[in-house]
Write a protein that holds these residues in place. Structure first.
Motif, PDB file in Angstrom:
ATOM      1  N   SER A  19      -2.820   5.455  -7.600  1.00  0.00           N
ATOM      2  CA  SER A  19      -3.541   4.198  -7.816  1.00  0.00           C
ATOM      3  C   SER A  19      -2.725   3.218  -8.648  1.00  0.00           C
ATOM      4  CB  SER A  19      -4.875   4.463  -8.530  1.00  0.00           C
ATOM      5  OG  SER A  19      -4.672   4.809  -9.882  1.00  0.00           O
ATOM      6  N   GLU A  20      -3.029   1.947  -8.482  1.00  0.00           N
ATOM      7  CA  GLU A  20      -2.542   0.900  -9.382  1.00  0.00           C
ATOM      8  C   GLU A  20      -3.718  -0.038  -9.626  1.00  0.00           C
ATOM      9  OE1 GLU A  20       0.125   0.453 -11.121  1.00  0.00           O
ATOM     10  OE2 GLU A  20       1.717   1.588 -10.161  1.00  0.00           O
ATOM     11  N   THR A  21      -3.772  -0.605 -10.811  1.00  0.00           N
ATOM     12  CA  THR A  21      -4.842  -1.541 -11.157  1.00  0.00           C
ATOM     13  C   THR A  21      -4.210  -2.864 -11.553  1.00  0.00           C
ATOM     14  OG1 THR A  21      -6.235   0.284 -11.900  1.00  0.00           O
ATOM     15  CG2 THR A  21      -6.832  -1.912 -12.665  1.00  0.00           C
ATOM     16  N   ILE A  22      -4.702  -3.950 -10.968  1.00  0.00           N
ATOM     17  CA  ILE A  22      -4.117  -5.275 -11.188  1.00  0.00           C
ATOM     18  C   ILE A  22      -5.237  -6.244 -11.566  1.00  0.00           C
ATOM     19  CG2 ILE A  22      -2.845  -7.171 -10.058  1.00  0.00           C
ATOM     20  CD1 ILE A  22      -1.679  -4.963  -8.169  1.00  0.00           C
ATOM     21  N   PRO A  23      -5.045  -7.036 -12.620  1.00  0.00           N
ATOM     22  CA  PRO A  23      -6.080  -7.999 -13.003  1.00  0.00           C
ATOM     23  C   PRO A  23      -6.280  -9.069 -11.917  1.00  0.00           C
ATOM     24  CG  PRO A  23      -4.412  -7.775 -14.748  1.00  0.00           C
ATOM     25  CD  PRO A  23      -3.882  -7.079 -13.531  1.00  0.00           C
ATOM     26  N   VAL A  24      -7.482  -9.636 -11.887  1.00  0.00           N
ATOM     27  CA  VAL A  24      -7.799 -10.784 -11.031  1.00  0.00           C
ATOM     28  C   VAL A  24      -8.253 -11.919 -11.942  1.00  0.00           C
ATOM     29  CG1 VAL A  24      -9.352 -11.678  -9.228  1.00  0.00           C
ATOM     30  CG2 VAL A  24      -8.483  -9.327  -9.083  1.00  0.00           C
ATOM     31  N   GLU A  25      -7.596 -13.073 -11.838  1.00  0.00           N
ATOM     32  CA  GLU A  25      -8.012 -14.250 -12.614  1.00  0.00           C
ATOM     33  C   GLU A  25      -7.936 -15.492 -11.733  1.00  0.00           C
ATOM     34  OE1 GLU A  25      -6.004 -14.243 -16.434  1.00  0.00           O
ATOM     35  OE2 GLU A  25      -7.121 -12.454 -17.031  1.00  0.00           O
ATOM     36  N   ASP A  26      -8.902 -16.404 -11.925  1.00  0.00           N
ATOM     37  CA  ASP A  26      -8.986 -17.603 -11.086  1.00  0.00           C
ATOM     38  C   ASP A  26      -8.959 -17.239  -9.596  1.00  0.00           C
ATOM     39  OD1 ASP A  26      -8.939 -19.240 -13.390  1.00  0.00           O
ATOM     40  OD2 ASP A  26      -6.759 -19.114 -13.453  1.00  0.00           O
ATOM     41  N   GLY A  27      -9.511 -16.090  -9.272  1.00  0.00           N
ATOM     42  CA  GLY A  27      -9.591 -15.673  -7.879  1.00  0.00           C
ATOM     43  C   GLY A  27      -8.304 -15.100  -7.304  1.00  0.00           C
TER      44      GLY A  27
END
Lengths: 129, 129, 129
Positions: free
Chosen positions: A91-99
């Motif tokens: 797995s990898e986790t990536i932030p989401v900002e401003d869509g």
């Protein structure tokens, strides 16, 4: 997300498809978790450059040689693929900002095929902050 | 979070800065996702002890030698840094409870510089449960 | 979750216990983050087969030999355990859908003991989507 791989080992860039799913979700702020349901594939984030893709596969062969005797009891004789998957992670986790995914200029998301060619599934889960 | 590194390879302990961001967020229960937007740096969690920090860099050199011929086509000649980043991973996720990171006594969060010195950015995203 | 390990290095399958915690949580849609608070243990996801479990421990010994001279200054003389933990990582994140972990048929979740036997703690955090 369905992926058809074409070699035993291969890096498949899925960045655009993940970006499209983030957009579809309508979620503006949160995180995006990319996972694989396979034990002979991995998820990584790094630069998509032809030479580097080859280097990554060469490194896996150097650390976990394909033609070594392993204890894994399987009709597939694919212990190396499992061991490489353990090193890469599922797995990898990536932030989401401003869509949008918060990714650097050179970061691409890859499914790493370690025992192909096969039909593969990658799961993308977007969580609202 | 901005980080100025001072060597080609180096471990920077960012635990206190991450803790401060968790506190600032006011979130009592959730998870904290720490990511880097760089392809020649990684995020890890382990003990902050001088000898061990050296051992980690020595291990990366043993597994991925700097002075080896790689296929990566780049003016930076830094394939080793990318490959080491792939092994370390670009994110860690840590639970938040009672307003605090759930970390063991010996766990510190590090940005691992693999191709410095450079100005680096680490992203900290806190998600409410 | 408390775990009593019985060897210096060992893979402990915690899949059923994580599934039970997901069920107890009542959360139908989200993610499950599994972390360890230890610096000499890791969390991985792969197949639970006796030979493969041995192969994983053998790989860690090949990449990070126990009987090598390390710089880590510790009364435990366990630098290898820390270094192996860095390679494995201290967390995994798995989606939750319809109240169940989204895991493939062959995926099991393991706590990897790298410096046992010890009493260990694994933290399971479930976040609602």
């Amino acid at each position: 997300m369905d992926i058809q791989t074409s070699s035993r080992t291969e890096l498949i860039d899925i960045t655009d498809r993940v970006r499209a799913l983030v957009k579809e979700s309508g979620i503006k702020d949160g995180i995006c978790v990319i996972t694989t349901r396979h034990t002979t594939g991995g998820i990584i984030v790094n630069e998509n450059e032809r030479g580097l893709r080859a280097d990554i596969l060469d490194l896996l062969e150097a650390l976990v040689p394909e033609n070594k005797k392993y204890a894994h009891n399987s009709i597939d004789d694919n212990a190396d693929a499992h061991l490489r998957a353990v090193l890469l992670g599922m797995s990898e986790t990536i932030p989401v900002e401003d869509g949008h995914l918060v990714l650097g200029t050179w970061q691409s998301i890859f499914f790493v095929e370690l025992d192909g060619p096969r039909n593969r599934t990658v799961h993308v889960k977007i969580i609202k902050a």
